[in-house]
Design a protein around this motif. Structure first.
Motif, mmCIF file in Angstrom:
data_model
loop_
_atom_site.group_PDB
_atom_site.id
_atom_site.type_symbol
_atom_site.label_atom_id
_atom_site.label_comp_id
_atom_site.label_asym_id
_atom_site.label_seq_id
_atom_site.Cartn_x
_atom_site.Cartn_y
_atom_site.Cartn_z
ATOM 1 N N HIS B 202 0.832 -1.198 0.000
ATOM 2 C CA HIS B 202 0.000 0.000 0.000
ATOM 3 C C HIS B 202 0.871 1.255 0.000
ATOM 4 N N ARG B 205 2.507 1.817 -3.346
ATOM 5 C CA ARG B 205 1.589 2.416 -4.336
ATOM 6 C C ARG B 205 1.372 3.902 -4.057
ATOM 7 N N MET B 206 1.261 4.241 -2.776
ATOM 8 C CA MET B 206 1.076 5.652 -2.402
ATOM 9 C C MET B 206 2.298 6.480 -2.828
ATOM 10 N N LEU B 208 4.423 5.700 -5.161
ATOM 11 C CA LEU B 208 4.445 5.751 -6.625
ATOM 12 C C LEU B 208 3.503 6.831 -7.134
ATOM 13 N N ARG B 209 2.353 6.913 -6.513
ATOM 14 C CA ARG B 209 1.373 7.934 -6.915
ATOM 15 C C ARG B 209 2.002 9.319 -6.797
#
Lengths: 108, 223
Positions: B202, B205-206, B208-209
């Motif tokens: 998680h 992904r955060m 990466l965002r």
């Protein structure tokens, strides 16, 4: 449910969906719905990444040399040089035989 | 040399194009008149030429895995070499219980993880991410539609963003989202809990965002 509470359980929501309360927050909160959309999108795009690059040829050379050193495969360059050496010896023997024949012819 | 060229051609023709295909077992042709299964059998019997054919078929995927997990070309080359050396030494133990590519892939993942463990990187990052961080708080960014990433990521940007992730995040993200491993498999390989694997993913992904948004903003500024 506020954003903080929603985002605390976000990993679970992304993986297996949310309950009624969470879905209601998602429907009404732009910040959280954008976040969920982005995270799902990143995961989807990542799945489509394919292997693009080949390793440098030196990787195979390294593998071959290590296996040769460990005696697990035959040493190609040794075989080649051994072949060249054999050819040279054959040539020398043939040359000597020709010379001997010539000498015998000349003596006769 | 001719055999190598054939192998290259065959490799190009079997490059996996989709995520589904990445995981699906395939009946590969290793060389004219030789299936991958036959090449494996011969390599198990010590046929070095067939081992070279197997290298040709799988080098790209193994190298890409190593490169994505380490983010470093030199390390990825060394690890690819090590993975195939281990393959040569262990190929006789392959019993065909799983697809050969799956078996080799797992072997390569273990080689990379072993290397990273020696370097001590993932453990440090794993511990770090267990600490409460500012990132854990709710996102304050105002969600205008322009802020949504959907449709704006290309492969190159995503690859670059993955490369700049901290090692602990990167490894879990690559294993789960790119390579398709499940959290229980990752937990087993990494020696961590399933919850930790989920939490790492998680956060990856955060992160990466954020990275992808920065890249997009920089691009917009340049225009």
């Amino acid at each position: 449910m506020n954003c903080s509470e929603f985002q605390r359980v976000l990993p679970e929501i992304i993986e297996s969906g949310g309950n009624q309360e969470q879905e209601a927050h998602l429907a009404n909160c732009t910040v959280c719905s954008d976040l969920v959309r982005d995270l799902r999108y990143i995961a989807e795009v990542a799945k489509l990444l394919v292997p693009m690059e080949d390793p440098d040829p030196r990787v195979w050379d390294g593998i071959e040399k290590t296996l040769e050193r460990e005696g697990l495969i035959k040493r190609k360059h040794m075989t080649r040089s051994a072949g060249r050496m054999t050819a040279r010896i054959v040539m020398m023997v043939a040359s000597m035989a020709v010379l001997q024949c010539l000498q015998q012819v000349l003596r006769a | 040399m001719a055999a190598k060229t054939t192998t290259e051609k065959v490799t190009a023709s079997i490059v996996v194009r989709t995520a589904k295909a990445k995981l699906a077992p395939q009946k590969k042709t290793a060389a004219p008149g030789l299936t991958e299964a036959e090449a494996i059998q011969r390599a198990q019997a010590g046929d070095a030429q067939c081992f070279e054919i197997l290298y040709g078929l799988h080098k790209r995927r193994v190298y890409s895995l190593c490169l994505r997990m380490t983010g470093n070309t030199a390390e990825a080359e060394d690890l690819t070499q090590e993975a195939f050396l281990q393959l040569y030494r262990k190929i006789a133990t392959f019993r065909g219980e799983s697809a050969f590519s799956t078996w080799l892939h797992r072997l390569a993942v273990n080689v990379v993880l072993m290397h990273l463990r020696k370097k001590g990187l993932p453990e440090v990052s794993l511990e770090e991410t267990m600490e409460p961080q500012q990132e854990d708080g709710p996102r304050k960014d105002i969600g205008s539609r322009d802020n949504v990433l959907a449709g704006s990521i290309d492969r190159v940007n995503l690859e670059r963003a993955i490369e700049s992730l901290p090692p602990g995040y990167r490894i879990i993200f690559v294993l789960h989202d790119v390579e398709g491993y499940e959290h229980n498999e990752i937990a087993e390989m990494m020696g961590c809990s399933i919850g930790n694997s989920k939490s790492q993913l998680h956060k990856a992904r955060m992160k990466l965002r954020d990275l992808l948004k920065i890249t997009r903003a920089e691009k917009a500024m340049r225009r």
